[in-house]
Structure formats: structure tokens, C-alpha cells
Design a protein around this motif. Sequence first.
Motif, PDB file in Angstrom:
ATOM      1  N   GLU A 234      62.122 -44.193  93.605  1.00  0.00           N
ATOM      2  CA  GLU A 234      60.682 -44.035  93.792  1.00  0.00           C
ATOM      3  C   GLU A 234      59.962 -43.633  92.497  1.00  0.00           C
ATOM      4  OE1 GLU A 234      60.407 -41.166  96.885  1.00  0.00           O
ATOM      5  OE2 GLU A 234      61.380 -42.453  98.390  1.00  0.00           O
ATOM      6  N   ASN A 235      60.699 -43.028  91.577  1.00  0.00           N
ATOM      7  CA  ASN A 235      60.112 -42.623  90.303  1.00  0.00           C
ATOM      8  C   ASN A 235      60.302 -43.669  89.216  1.00  0.00           C
ATOM      9  OD1 ASN A 235      59.228 -39.887  91.062  1.00  0.00           O
ATOM     10  ND2 ASN A 235      61.410 -39.539  91.359  1.00  0.00           N
ATOM     11  N   GLY A 236      60.746 -44.860  89.601  1.00  0.00           N
ATOM     12  CA  GLY A 236      60.924 -45.929  88.627  1.00  0.00           C
ATOM     13  C   GLY A 236      62.368 -46.067  88.203  1.00  0.00           C
ATOM     14  N   VAL A 237      62.570 -46.353  86.929  1.00  0.00           N
ATOM     15  CA  VAL A 237      63.896 -46.576  86.359  1.00  0.00           C
ATOM     16  C   VAL A 237      64.104 -45.569  85.235  1.00  0.00           C
ATOM     17  CG1 VAL A 237      65.392 -48.230  85.183  1.00  0.00           C
ATOM     18  CG2 VAL A 237      63.761 -49.038  86.900  1.00  0.00           C
ATOM     19  N   THR A 238      65.250 -44.924  85.217  1.00  0.00           N
ATOM     20  CA  THR A 238      65.531 -43.970  84.150  1.00  0.00           C
ATOM     21  C   THR A 238      66.968 -44.120  83.698  1.00  0.00           C
ATOM     22  OG1 THR A 238      65.394 -41.652  83.490  1.00  0.00           O
ATOM     23  CG2 THR A 238      66.196 -42.081  85.719  1.00  0.00           C
ATOM     24  N   GLU A 239      67.185 -44.036  82.402  1.00  0.00           N
ATOM     25  CA  GLU A 239      68.499 -44.256  81.806  1.00  0.00           C
ATOM     26  C   GLU A 239      69.041 -42.944  81.265  1.00  0.00           C
ATOM     27  OE1 GLU A 239      70.721 -47.172  78.531  1.00  0.00           O
ATOM     28  OE2 GLU A 239      68.582 -47.426  79.004  1.00  0.00           O
TER      29      GLU A 239
END
Length: 300
Positions: A234-239
Motif C-alpha cells: 500500500e505504501n508503494g515499492v521499497t528496496e
Amino acid sequence: MRFGLFGTGHWAAETHAAAIGAHSRAELVGVWGRNPDRAAELARRHGVPAFTEVDALIDACDAVAVALPPDVQSDIAVRAASAGRHLLLDKPLALNLADADRVVAAAGQSGVASVVFFTQRFHPNVTGFLAATAAAGGWQHARATMFTSIFQPGNPYGGSQWRRDRGALWDIGPHALSIILPVLGRVSRVAAADGPSGLIHLLLTHDGGATSVVSLTLDAPPGAATRDFVFFGENGVTEVPPGDGNAQSAFSTAIDQLIEEIDAGIRDHRCDVRFGREVVAVLDAAETARAEGRTVTLPG
């Protein structure tokens, strides 16, 4: 804190022994290895005795640091914990769930502190990232890709028989799980499939319904080595960032945290033997899944 080192290979010498020797609150008091000549050589480098008997070194120390094949490690860990020695172990904790359970039981019964050295979990920037990501919530999926090769000329792990026998699932699979589990939670179901060049792919379902895909190999073709960990939700994409230190600095942090547990009388480290056992349970289920071609449900 007096440490006995069990192991004489590259990882034992360049990470464990080096970090213990440089630590202000740790003292290396002896070395034991399956090869007495290599044990004697490593012991001479650090000005400590080489021990020929496991239990003699256990008697001489306050805590054990183990850098040995997992099946050898689990037996030593049980003996050390039963003798009241604290545990600084390597991943994976064991090569089967029964041995992992023995270590957990011995540590619990004796009340010793334990830390399992999942390297990335002891880099401060990775630890901070995982804590913030888990707190944000709303994550639905993760992807972990670890393609490396231990068979390139000069690789210090190319001769490791247990890695050759057990492959990427057991060698680098624990690293991947140590990143995914703190964010997505416990694994409830495991499916697995093999690919070329020692590839193994895992499809994991986590409590709450999130999923993750893990792809691993120790025999990546030249130029194909890669590593990435990505969360989607829900907060997008994070690496996940790479660790901002090296293996020795991470091991020094592990020593710090083990000593803190001992000083405080606390036995709830986020990477203790119970977490190590949780990782082994997933790996063990993955072995069954790939052998039987089915999805395996883990006990609740």
C-alpha cells in the motif's frame, strides 16, 4: 567475555576470530577445529591455545562462537548450552528441524543468551530500514533474488562440502528469510521449484495473506550475479539497501548485542535460536516441497 572459537575456515578466521580479537569486551581463549593442523595455525595467529577436545574448550570459555557446517554446529551448540555457555552461532542453525529443536531446548533449559549471525541483520542501516518498513505495514508481497557463485576461481567457499551438498537453499536462503520475515511475518505455506545452474525458487505465503518469492543460486553464470530485496504494498515499492559495513563489523555488532543480552539478563534477541529455528522450519518445508512437488503447510 571469554569466547571459544569452533571452526578454522575462511569465515572463522576472517570474520569470527578477527572480530573477537578486535573487540574491547571480548577475549579469544582458544580454537577447536576438525583439522588439528589448521586449528593450531589459527590459534598461533591469535596467541591462544588450540584445543583437541570440544568439551575442554567449552569449559574454558563463557561463550562459544561457531563457524562450522550446520550439522556439526548444532551438536556443539547443544553441548555448550547444556554447560551454561552463551551462544553466538552461524546460519543456518541446523540442517534439519529436529536438530534445531534440540538447540532451542538446550538454550531454554539452561537460560543462556543466544544470537544467530544473519549477517545483514547486524548492519545498522538494514536493521533500521526493516524496523521502519515493518512499522509502516500494508505490505502485500516481497521479492528476494540472490544469484552468486562459489565456484569462481579464488572463492573461499568453493571447497565447502556442505554448501555443495545442500546448495543455495541452505546457504543463502537463511539470509533471504532473515530480511523477509521481520516485515511480512511467519511463513505458513511453502512451494518450491528447481531451475538450471542450481537455481531454486520458493513461493511463500505468510500469516495474514502476504506472499513472497525467493530465487537463489550458488552457481550463477559469470556476469549474472545479483542481489535485491524489494517489498510491494500500500505504501508503494521499497528496496532494502545493502549493508553499510563489512562482515567483521557486523559480527562485532553481534558480539555487542550478545553481551548486552547477558548483562541485562534478557533472552529475547530478534535473531536468537528461536528465530534460527523458524528459518530452519521454512527451509525444511521447502526441501519437502521440492522433493514431493506439493505445497507444504507449516504447523501454526
